[in-house]
Design a protein around this motif. Structure first.
Motif, short mmCIF file in Angstrom:
data_model
loop_
_atom_site.label_atom_id
_atom_site.label_comp_id
_atom_site.label_asym_id
_atom_site.label_seq_id
_atom_site.Cartn_x
_atom_site.Cartn_y
_atom_site.Cartn_z
N ARG A 111 65.63 10.22 34.87
CA ARG A 111 64.27 9.78 35.21
C ARG A 111 63.33 10.30 34.12
N PHE A 112 62.55 9.40 33.56
CA PHE A 112 61.62 9.75 32.50
C PHE A 112 60.22 9.28 32.88
N ASN A 113 59.23 9.96 32.32
CA ASN A 113 57.85 9.52 32.44
C ASN A 113 57.62 8.45 31.37
N PRO A 114 57.15 7.25 31.74
CA PRO A 114 56.99 6.20 30.74
C PRO A 114 55.96 6.54 29.66
N ALA A 115 55.02 7.43 29.97
CA ALA A 115 54.03 7.80 28.96
C ALA A 115 54.66 8.60 27.82
N TRP A 116 55.79 9.28 28.09
CA TRP A 116 56.43 10.11 27.09
C TRP A 116 57.77 9.53 26.61
N THR A 117 58.07 8.33 27.01
CA THR A 117 59.36 7.74 26.67
C THR A 117 59.18 6.70 25.56
N ARG A 118 60.06 6.79 24.58
CA ARG A 118 60.05 5.79 23.52
C ARG A 118 61.45 5.22 23.33
N LEU A 119 61.51 4.08 22.72
CA LEU A 119 62.77 3.40 22.48
C LEU A 119 63.14 3.58 21.02
N GLU A 120 64.29 4.17 20.79
CA GLU A 120 64.75 4.43 19.42
C GLU A 120 65.84 3.43 19.07
N ARG A 121 65.72 2.79 17.91
CA ARG A 121 66.67 1.77 17.49
C ARG A 121 67.44 2.22 16.26
N GLU A 122 68.73 1.94 16.25
CA GLU A 122 69.58 2.19 15.08
C GLU A 122 70.03 0.83 14.58
N THR A 123 69.53 0.45 13.40
CA THR A 123 69.83 -0.89 12.89
C THR A 123 70.62 -0.81 11.59
N ASP A 124 71.33 -1.87 11.34
CA ASP A 124 72.08 -2.06 10.10
C ASP A 124 71.71 -3.45 9.60
N GLU A 125 71.40 -3.57 8.32
CA GLU A 125 70.94 -4.87 7.84
C GLU A 125 72.03 -5.94 7.89
N ASP A 126 73.30 -5.55 7.91
CA ASP A 126 74.38 -6.54 7.99
C ASP A 126 74.73 -6.89 9.44
N TYR A 127 74.72 -5.91 10.33
CA TYR A 127 75.21 -6.14 11.69
C TYR A 127 74.11 -6.24 12.74
N GLY A 128 72.91 -5.87 12.42
CA GLY A 128 71.81 -5.93 13.38
C GLY A 128 71.61 -4.62 14.10
N LEU A 129 71.20 -4.70 15.35
CA LEU A 129 70.89 -3.52 16.16
C LEU A 129 72.18 -2.90 16.68
N LEU A 134 66.91 5.70 24.81
CA LEU A 134 65.65 6.11 25.42
C LEU A 134 65.47 7.59 25.08
N VAL A 135 64.32 7.94 24.51
CA VAL A 135 64.06 9.31 24.09
C VAL A 135 62.80 9.80 24.79
N SER A 136 62.92 10.98 25.41
CA SER A 136 61.77 11.57 26.08
C SER A 136 61.91 13.08 26.07
N ARG A 137 60.92 13.75 25.50
CA ARG A 137 60.86 15.21 25.47
C ARG A 137 62.15 15.86 24.99
N GLY A 138 62.68 15.36 23.89
CA GLY A 138 63.87 15.93 23.28
C GLY A 138 65.18 15.46 23.88
N GLN A 139 65.13 14.72 24.95
CA GLN A 139 66.35 14.20 25.58
C GLN A 139 66.54 12.74 25.16
N SER A 140 67.76 12.43 24.72
CA SER A 140 68.06 11.08 24.26
C SER A 140 69.27 10.54 25.04
N VAL A 141 69.14 9.31 25.53
CA VAL A 141 70.21 8.67 26.30
C VAL A 141 70.44 7.28 25.72
N ALA A 142 71.68 7.01 25.32
CA ALA A 142 72.04 5.69 24.79
C ALA A 142 72.04 4.67 25.93
N VAL A 143 71.50 3.50 25.66
CA VAL A 143 71.47 2.41 26.64
C VAL A 143 71.97 1.13 26.00
N ALA A 144 72.39 0.20 26.83
CA ALA A 144 72.79 -1.15 26.43
C ALA A 144 73.95 -1.16 25.45
#
Length: 175
Positions: A111-129, A134-144
């Motif tokens: 559970r994260f506070n939406p005000a402190w949550t950001r979406l971090e993307r790892e992209t590659d120019e050949d393969y896409g995303l 989801l990153v919030s207050r030093g905690q990062s959880v991979a999604v999708a």
């Protein structure tokens, strides 16, 4: 405004109303009916192929055909078991709720506070995303992670827009 509800309860209802609600399941191209058809065809092909060997006296070959069928059945069983896993993401103005259930049934909830949550993307120019977190207050959880790079990009856009809407707060004009 509903005459039976107080303004405070209406504002809490609006704050709890989901801005975004998605369930991600791993893609499986073969359903139960397709599995039955494939297994029936494989069994028929194995029986037909083993008949000449049995007639010639090489009956152990028929047993190896049976082992192939058993191995294929086990592989499909494992595949269908892994299809039980899912992720559910719900974004409201009050929280970002992430629930991951593994194919074993183990559940993890964040559970994260939406005000402190950001979406971090790892992209590659050949393969896409390649990755989304989801990153919030030093905690990062991979999604999708079950989505393809193209599907993940569309999902990231929708989730990013939902996080922006949640930061703005509830829309009190919505029904």
């Amino acid at each position: 405004m509903d005459p039976g509800k107080s303004p405070e309860s209406e504002s809490m209802d609006a704050a709890r109303r989901p801005v975004f609600d998605a369930t991600i399941t791993p893609h499986r191209s073969l359903g139960q009916n397709g599995f039955r058809i494939v297994m029936t065809l494989v069994c028929l092909a194995s029986v037909i192929s083993s008949i000449p060997f049995v007639v010639l006296g090489a009956w152990p070959v028929a047993g190896f055909f049976g082992l192939d069928i058993l191995a294929l059945f086990i592989a499909f069983h494992v595949n269908f078991r892994h299809a039980r896993a899912f992720e559910r993401i719900v974004v409201t103005p009050l929280e970002v709720f992430l629930r991951k259930v593994s194919h074993h049934g183990r559940e993890a909830v964040w559970r994260f506070n939406p005000a402190w949550t950001r979406l971090e993307r790892e992209t590659d120019e050949d393969y896409g995303l390649l990755g989304l977190s989801l990153v919030s207050r030093g905690q990062s959880v991979a999604v999708a992670s079950a989505l393809s790079p193209h599907e993940r990009a569309g999902f990231a856009d929708a989730l990013g827009a939902a996080l922006a809407n949640a930061r703005r707060g509830p829309d009190y004009r919505a029904p």
